[in-house]
Design a protein around this motif. Structure first.
Motif: not given
Length: 155
Positions: A105-106, A108-109, A111
Motif C-alpha cells: 500500500c502506498r 501516503d494512502n 485511507r
C-alpha cells in the motif's frame, strides 16, 4: 471481472492511479490466470446502475495470497465498497487454501491502510521506491488467516 470489463476498469485505474496505472496487457495477463482448473487469481468488479464503481484482484501461490489491487470510484469512497471487495478477496484466499495474505500500500494512502488494519492486516516492512515513476514507498502488510475463524466479523 471479464475481458469486457477491462475498458471501464482502465478508465477507473487511470483516474485513481495516474502515475502508476496498470496497462491493458497487465489486466489481460491476470485474467488469463483467473479461470479453469489451474486458476490462481480472483478478479471482481462492482457495478452500480450499469457503471463500474470498483474492482479488486488477488493472486495466490501455494499458501500465500497477494492482494494485487483494490480500487473504488471516488464518489463511492466511504460507502463500505472497499471493505466488501476486500471481504470477497479474503474469501477467495480461503478458497485457495492460503494461510497468509500480503499486500503493498502506498505510504501516503492512509485511507487504504485504515481499511486493511480493520481487517487485521499488520505492517511488516517497507519497499523503497516501489511505486514508479513517482518513487513512492510501499508499506507491506500481512494478514494470517486462522482457518478456525473464517467467519470472523470484519466490522
Amino acid at each position: 471481472m471479464r475481458w469486457w470489463d477491462i475498458d471501464p476498469v482502465l478508465e477507473l485505474e487511470r483516474d485513481l492511479f495516474p502515475e502508476d496505472a496498470w496497462s491493458r496487457g497487465m489486466f489481460w495477463s491476470e485474467l488469463a490466470h483467473a479461470r479453469g482448473a489451474t486458476a490462481n487469481r480472483r478478479y471482481l468488479v462492482a457495478e452500480e446502475d450499469g457503471r463500474l464503481v470498483g474492482y479488486a484482484g488477488l493472486a495466490s501461490t501455494g499458501e500465500l495470497a497477494d492482494v494485487q489491487t483494490i480500487a473504488v470510484a471516488r464518489d463511492h469512497w466511504g460507502t463500505g465498497l472497499g471493505g466488501r471487495l476486500l471481504t470477497e478477496l479474503l474469501q477467495a484466499a480461503t478458497a485457495f487454501e492460503c494461510a497468509e495474505v500480503m499486500l503493498e500500500c502506498r505510504v501516503d494512502n492512509v485511507r487504504a491502510q485504515k481499511l486493511y488494519e480493520r481487517f487485521g492486516f499488520a505492517p511488516i516492512g517497507f519497499r523503497r521506491g516501489y511505486y514508479q515513476p513517482g518513487n513512492v514507498d510501499a508499506l507491506v502488510m500481512r494478514l494470517t488467516i486462522d482457518p478456525a475463524s473464517e467467519e470472523k466479523n470484519h466490522g
